[in-house]
Design an enzyme around this catalytic site. Structure first.
Site, short mmCIF file in Angstrom:
data_model
loop_
_atom_site.label_atom_id
_atom_site.label_comp_id
_atom_site.label_asym_id
_atom_site.label_seq_id
_atom_site.Cartn_x
_atom_site.Cartn_y
_atom_site.Cartn_z
N TYR A 192 6.15 -24.57 11.75
CA TYR A 192 5.76 -25.31 12.95
C TYR A 192 5.73 -26.82 12.74
CZ TYR A 192 5.00 -21.41 16.04
OH TYR A 192 5.18 -20.33 16.85
N GLU A 240 -4.29 0.54 -3.44
CA GLU A 240 -3.35 0.14 -2.39
C GLU A 240 -4.03 -0.03 -1.04
OE1 GLU A 240 0.28 2.42 -0.05
OE2 GLU A 240 -0.49 3.29 -1.87
N ASP A 244 -0.70 5.71 -3.13
CA ASP A 244 -0.33 6.99 -2.55
C ASP A 244 0.72 7.65 -3.42
OD1 ASP A 244 -2.00 6.75 -0.39
OD2 ASP A 244 -0.45 5.97 0.97
#
Lengths: 363, 524
Positions: free
Chosen positions: A105, A200, A252
């Site tokens: 920006y 995680e 996982d």
């Protein structure tokens, strides 16, 4: 101690500023010599990214590319590059930080320099990292905060200026301290913990705090919210290297979890130009395919996408070790996967009371 | 039993009853047709006199009536030949009386345009016409009306005025009903295009609102006058042949053929007559109607006549057409203009010449919408109506594939086409568009293609220059920024000099600009 911390930070700040200034001089001289300005840097194209067995991470090869202003197509990106360098120097000089999005920006406020999208500005910042061999965090440019840390770790802020020298213990906030730019730039002062457990998922992280895993196992807890941010990887690396703490990773039990662990251990190809983001000695302790079978965890079928990813990982140079090959094969053979939350089927605290101690012991 | 009355009608009466075929179909078209007929007569008169035309035209509203129609006084002044006083009444007030019955290119064909206008004025206002004319001696002023049933002028007043200054020319003033407001823009287009195709003319028009439009002369150079020529055997029809046979003084058909037609020499006449099965000594007066038909048919088949003589044509010429277009479109040196005038060709025994011009560039972009604007002329008369029915529209929009010339559909472009011939292949009596006569269509297609090849060069060079310019702009935009930020970044105080770098990237530009200036001189 405190003074030396500030000195160290200050020295790094000055080194960054100097290299940026030298870049400016180089280009200035080129123009004076009636040359269209240019700079050389290592190529980041995929054929120049190699896996280094010794460093156990991806590195850039010898091939170089030239960024120059000689033609119409290149002069605009080159101008953006030099503007970004100037912007970085201003950040460093004024002791201000910024985000990737803010850089994008800020350029929009400059006539004719504006990037067409954040991808373009991110790319230019990466160019600057490669050209100066300096991570963007040194230019005070950070991504969005992601991840949190909790445990008996004392840190000393070096940033923002108002917090310089202030100490903090990371057990103060039970939700964990966000791994933001202040924490990333802090000096790690001392800890009673003897290990770091990286998780995680924030839900499981909260469970660990709730069940006092940090006390029971004398550990610092970190949650990464998926693929760890560069800041989180830097913090993990420093806990391992500077404080000598072993790192254990829980994800996982699926290809995406495997990869989260691997990014912490060996980094990613995208960051091949950077050092200090990998922790080769970190250990992935679960959820393994072996665990799924051993604990008879509730599972889900591997999707086609999962299978494709697993086969990719199997050929990936980072996954050559036996453990990885064995677990990938098990997942492929089972055709099933299990999340960390799957342990809830065995009782809410089973993962903390039974699984974790067994795992840590087996190492 | 019904008694059927057969009555012959005079030509004036015929046109009175059928005035729409001459273009006077409604009040607005009537204004247009009247201006056109009188202005073209004036231009022809000046050209015959070989003086650059000075023409003044004024429309004054006399009284408004309901429905937008008004009564106007129309006045036109020229500096042409003028008419001998004894010919003035018949020339203006008798239909089929005129000077245009030889075979040479002229604007009108019937020679009745002026008269029909006067006739229209008379039947709509019942006012006489005033014609003032001089051939250099005394000035004669006639106030007249047309006796419609007898097709004869009725002279109401005849004044003879002195002419100390030696004025030569004609002034016509008449009253007519019309509707100017609805035809205004077409009329102005018509005047502008007339000025374009006759750059040696000076036209002034004062409209009913008192507004003055001036189309200034761009040159004193005038195209050569067309020469009257004998008809070509390919272009003759049975009726014309019969007339010639009935008036000829020739004593043999061989003499008749060589004496009355162009392109027929002694040998050719023998060969032709033998082929047609007519003895070369046959007396023309003894030719039977069926012999004439045989002969006309044979003439069409016979290939050994010389090509029709084009000296009867008066093309505008590349130089004059370019002047006219530059003047009326206000082209600058940044615009592209290519004018091509082809050699004569023929269709059905009539010679014709096609001239064309293609114009594009910033000036055209300002005046015209994107796409192609067609400006059509036939024998120097602008054709403004029924554009999409005509052969030129067909050629421009169907036969030419503009994209092969780098012309995209949004390129603003003006296509000018002028066809001149002793017989323009008009499709209808309204004379607003040309039929797709194959030879004419092919010729128009070829001439536009020739011009378009130059246009392609211009456009691809414009594109290159544009790209070059954009390239320079980019360097001019970014080099100062690189200088600025490298100065700030290195804590220097003076900006580095980028001028040598800008010069280095700018060098190719003049070469390209030179090339574009060469474009219009490239031969088709």
């Amino acid at each position: 101690m405190t003074d030396s911390v500030i000195d160290e930070t200050e020295r790094r700040r000055e080194a960054t500023e100097t290299s940026l200034k030298q870049l400016g001089s180089l280009i200035y001289e080129q123009i004076q010599n009636r040359e269209f300005p240019w700079i050389m840097m290592q190529s980041r194209s995929s054929d120049n990214i190699n896996y280094d067995d010794e460093l156990r991470q991806f590195i850039l090869g010898d091939r170089t590319v030239r960024r120059h202003s000689r033609n119409v197509r290149n002069i605009r990106p080159f101008t953006q590059f030099i503007w970004t360098a100037w912007f970085a120097r201003e950040l460093v000089r004024l002791r201000k930080t910024s985000t990737l999005r803010e850089v994008y920006y800020s350029a929009r406020g400059q006539r004719d320099i504006e990037f067409t999208g954040q991808t373009e500005s991110d790319y230019t910042i990466t160019d600057l990292e490669v050209a100066l061999n300096t991570p963007r965090e040194s230019f005070n440019i950070y991504p969005k905060d992601r991840g949190a840390i909790f445990g008996d770790l004392n840190i000393e802020y070096t940033f923002p200026p108002a917090y310089e020298g202030r100490m903090k213990n990371l057990t103060d906030n039970p939700d964990g301290a966000p791994i933001g730019r202040s924490l990333t730039s802090s000096k790690l002062v001392g800890t009673t913990a003897d290990k770091v457990i990286v998780i995680e998922k924030d839900a499981m992280f909260s469970r660990f705090v709730e069940e006092k895993v940090h006390e029971k196992h004398n550990a610092i807890l970190i949650q990464t919210e998926g693929i760890p941010s560069r800041s989180a990887r830097m913090v993990i690396q420093r806990l391992n290297k500077d404080m000598g703490l072993p790192i254990y990773i829980l994800t996982d039990g699926d290809p995406w979890g495997l990869h989260i662990a691997m990014v912490i251990i060996s980094g990613s190809a995208v960051a091949a130009h950077l050092r200090g983001l990998t922790t080769p000695d970190a250990k992935w302790i679960g959820v393994w395919g072996t665990d799924v079978l051993k604990y008879k965890l509730p599972t889900e079928n591997l999707t086609e996408n999962d299978l494709k990813r697993l086969n990719e990982l199997k050929k990936d140079p980072r996954y050559v070790d036996d453990l990885w090959q064995r677990e990938i094969d098990i997942f492929l053979k089972m055709g099933r996967k299990a999340e960390l939350e799957a342990f809830s089927a065995l009782g809410l605290t089973y993962i903390v009371d039974e699984y974790l101690p067994e795992k840590l012991e087996s190492l | 039993m019904t008694e059927i009355v057969y009555q012959s009608i005079s030509p004036s009466d015929f046109f009175y009853r059928n005035r729409e075929i001459a273009g006077f179909s409604n009040p607005s078209r009537a204004v247009y047709a009247a201006v056109r007929e009188l202005l073209e007569n004036s231009l022809d008169a000046c050209e015959r006199q070989r003086v650059p035309p000075d023409i003044f035209l004024r429309l004054t509203e006399v009284s408004a009536s309901e429905g937008g129609t008004s009564i106007y006084i129309m006045r036109i002044e020229d500096n042409g030949t003028g008419l001998p006083s004894d010919q003035i009444p018949s020339a203006f007030c008798r239909v089929f009386y005129g000077s245009k019955y030889t075979l040479q290119q002229s604007r009108g064909t019937f020679g009745l345009g002026g008269t029909i206008t006067i006739l229209y004025g008379q039947i709509t206002t019942h006012q006489p016409v005033t014609v003032t004319s001089s051939t250099g001696g005394d000035i004669h002023e006639f106030t007249m009306m047309i006796d419609i049933e007898r097709n004869e002028p009725m002279i109401l007043k005849h004044k003879v005025l002195g002419n100390k200054k030696g004025w030569r020319g004609t002034v016509v003033q008449l009253q007519m009903e019309g509707d100017y407001s609805r035809i205004k823009s077409r009329l102005l287009d018509y005047l502008k295009q007339t000025a374009m195709v006759s750059p040696y003319a000076d036209l002034t028009f004062v409209d009913p609102g008192g507004r003055l439009y001036r189309f200034e002369r761009g040159t004193d150079m005038m195209p050569p006058l067309p020469q009257p020529v004998k008809p070509h055997p390919h272009g003759i029809d049975v009726e014309n042949f019969r007339r010639l046979v009935s008036v000829t003084k020739a004593r043999s058909m061989k003499e008749f053929m060589t004496g009355h037609f162009q392109g027929v020499g002694s040998k050719t006449a023998d060969k032709f007559l033998k082929l047609a099965g007519i003895g070369n000594r046959t007396r023309p007066s003894s030719m039977k109607p069926e012999d004439i038909v045989t002969l006309v048919r044979a003439a069409r088949e016979f290939k050994d006549f010389k090509r029709p003589d084009a000296s009867c044509l008066s093309p505008i010429g590349e130089e004059l057409l370019e002047k006219g277009i530059r003047k009326e479109l206000g082209l600058t040196e940044n615009d592209f203009l290519k004018v091509v005038s082809r050699k004569p060709s023929t269709y059905l025994g009539f010679p014709f010449i096609v001239e064309t011009a293609l114009a594009t560039g910033p000036t055209i972009r300002k005046q015209y919408k994107a796409g192609t604007t067609i400006i059509r002329f036939a024998n120097r008369i602008p054709l403004l109506f029924d554009e999409s029915s005509g052969v030129i529209w067909k050629v421009v929009n169907r036969n030419i594939h503009w994209d092969t010339y780098n012309v995209s559909s949004d390129t603003p472009m003006v296509v000018v086409v002028h066809v001149c011939s002793t017989k323009i292949p008009y499709k209808t009596v309204g004379k607003e568009y040309m039929a797709d006569q194959p030879e004419v269509e092919k010729e128009i297609t070829n001439v536009i293609r020739t011009a378009a090849r130059s246009l392609r060069l211009f456009i691809s060079r414009s594109i290159r220059i544009e790209r070059e310019r954009r390239r320079l702009d980019i360097f001019a935009k970014y080099l100062p920024k690189i200088a600025e930020f490298s100065t700030k970044l290195s804590d220097k105080e003076i900006l580095p000099d980028i001028e040598p770098l800008l010069i280095a990237v700018g060098r190719p530009l003049p070469e390209v600009e030179q090339k574009i200036k060469e474009v219009p001189t490239i031969d088709g």
